[in-house]
Design an enzyme around this catalytic site. Structure first.
Site, PDB file in Angstrom:
ATOM      1  N   PHE A 134       1.097  -1.234  -0.023  1.00 38.04           N
ATOM      2  CA  PHE A 134       0.025   0.057   0.067  1.00 38.04           C
ATOM      3  C   PHE A 134       0.832   1.329   0.050  1.00 38.04           C
ATOM      4  CE2 PHE A 134      -2.665   3.238   1.798  1.00 38.04           C
ATOM      5  CZ  PHE A 134      -3.794   3.116   1.186  1.00 38.04           C
ATOM      6  N   ASP A 219       9.318   2.835   1.146  1.00 41.32           N
ATOM      7  CA  ASP A 219       8.161   3.564   1.848  1.00 41.32           C
ATOM      8  C   ASP A 219       7.971   3.351   3.352  1.00 41.32           C
ATOM      9  OD1 ASP A 219       5.793   4.512   2.803  1.00 41.32           O
ATOM     10  OD2 ASP A 219       4.612   3.510   1.037  1.00 41.32           O
ATOM     11  N   LYS A 248       2.851  10.277   7.661  1.00 37.98           N
ATOM     12  CA  LYS A 248       2.090   9.761   9.005  1.00 37.98           C
ATOM     13  C   LYS A 248       2.663  10.548  10.333  1.00 37.98           C
ATOM     14  CE  LYS A 248      -0.091   5.545   7.615  1.00 37.98           C
ATOM     15  NZ  LYS A 248      -1.479   5.700   7.798  1.00 37.98           N
TER      16      LYS A 248
END
Ligand SMILES: Cc1ncc(COP(=O)(O)O)c(C=O)c1O
Length: 385
Positions: A134, A219, A248
């Site tokens: 993702f 990532d 995040k």
């Protein structure tokens, strides 16, 4: 009308929400509109590294918002260069592009890889990523992420993305051809339910990239900044990526993303890329406060310690698989009962995240205490019953 009814009337229905409206938080605790307290093991999906309303973040955001919130990137601002310097010092020699989310950070990484391929690899542009990964919801990020349910409704998708099984270095090697420009991976697959890289996997991929002149993009949007018990998850593997993306946890809840590239990969030139809001003084000041507190309070080591404690405590829940690194843990039920379990926990004052019908993800704030881990465990044991 209730908040839920208003949401149904006025918000696009892009996802389902749990039946609770949070109004404030403090540390690892959040409170709903009736004043009910919850212990939060989701932390805004691995965002609130310092929990809610951390005094240093509150102070930094208040002070900076009174001075200068936004200027655009037509001008220099001190908080942005200071934050870039700190991130580079903490990670690897690189330069930073700031944006506002994980998807945008990955979009920058993808564009960087394509430009690098055009410049140095005879137009190579294909990116190999992992099935089930993702990387966010922009069109390129959703295509890079290997989950059809997120990308298929939006076909035609951009070309040049190849998916291979995670933790299978041989599959990456077999998929590499003269068009391949980069390999893009999460060091721990997060959204799909916490699947850590197997020992030796990232190292072998790094070596493959070196041997074949490919960029390695990691990532670290979910794994970065102490979450796994190291500043960055790739440090567990003893390797360094060419490009790393963050978002995040970086801003303590204030939206910010970052794409770091080493000298080899840093091919952007003026005009190539940009963002109006990216790296604005407010977000960068919040992020600087987050990094300062993580360092000052030893939260990377604390996350490693609490992660072990949490992992050990999950063993007696009757789950078939307990997995994770640091404060990124998940467990799996044999039957599809993750969603009712999530609801039972919520009703008992504990916020957990069902990533699918059978697995539960826990990504609490790094400041969580051993007592709070024990309290969460107690609630989960009762919810199982
Ligand atoms: C590994 C990873 N990359 C990218 C993203 C996308 O981040 P954002 O939602 O900020 O665009 C996420 C979000 O869950 C993620 O876990």
């Amino acid at each position: 009308m209730t908040t839920a009814e208003l949401a149904e009337r006025y918000l696009m229905q892009v996802g389902r929400r749990l039946p609770v409206t949070f109004v404030r938080g403090n540390g690892c605790l959040v409170y709903d509109e009736n004043g009910r307290e919850y212990l939060d093991l989701v932390a805004g999906i691995a965002v609130n590294l310092l929990g809610h309303a951390h005094p240093d973040v509150v102070e930094a955001v208040s002070r900076q918002s009174a001075a200068l919130i936004h200027t655009s990137n037509l001008y220099f601002t001190q908080p942005q260069v200071e934050l870039a310097r700190r991130l580079v010092e903490l990670s690897f020699p690189s330069r930073v592009f700031f944006c506002n989310s994980g998807a945008e950070a990955n979009e920058a990484a993808i564009k960087l890889a394509r430009k690098w391929g055009a410049k140095h690899r005879d137009g190579a542009f294909e990116i190999i990523s992992a099935t089930g990964s993702f990387h966010g919801r922009t069109l390129a990020a959703v295509t890079a992420g290997g989950q059809h349910k997120y990308s298929d409704p939006f076909k035609p998708l951009p070309e040049g993305f190849i998916h291979v099984p995670f933790n299978d270095a041989a599959a990456i090697e077999a998929a590499t051809n003269e068009k391949t420009v980069a390999v893009m991976l999460e060091p721990v697959m997060g959204e799909i339910g916490i699947i850590p890289a197997a020992p030796g996997y990232l190292k072998r991929v790094r070596e493959w990239c070196d041997r074949n002149n490919l960029l390695l993009i990691l990532d670290e949007v979910q794994t970065g900044l102490g979450r796994t018990g190291r500043w960055f998850a790739h440090q567990h593997a003893g390797i360094t990526p060419d490009v790393m993306t963050l978002a995040k946890g970086l801003g303590g809840g204030v939206p910010i993303g970052a794409c770091l590239a080493n000298e080899r990969a840093d091919v952007f030139e003026p005009g190539d890329h940009g963002s109006t809001f990216g790296g604005n003084p407010l977000a960068c000041t919040a992020a600087a406060a987050v990094l300062r507190v993580i360092e000052r309070d030893g939260l990377v080591g604390h996350a490693a310690e609490m992660g072990e404690h949490l992992h050990a405590s999950l063993q007696d829940l009757g789950a078939t698989d307990v997995r994770g690194v640091g404060l990124m843990q998940a467990f799996q039920f044999e039957e599809p009962k993750a969603k009712p379990f999530q609801l039972a926990c919520l009703e008992a004052g504990l916020v957990v995240n069902a990533v699918d019908d059978s697995s539960i993800r826990l990504v609490p704030p790094l400041i969580i205490s051993a007592e709070q881990v024990d309290r969460a465990h107690e609630v989960m044991r009762n919810a199982i019953k």
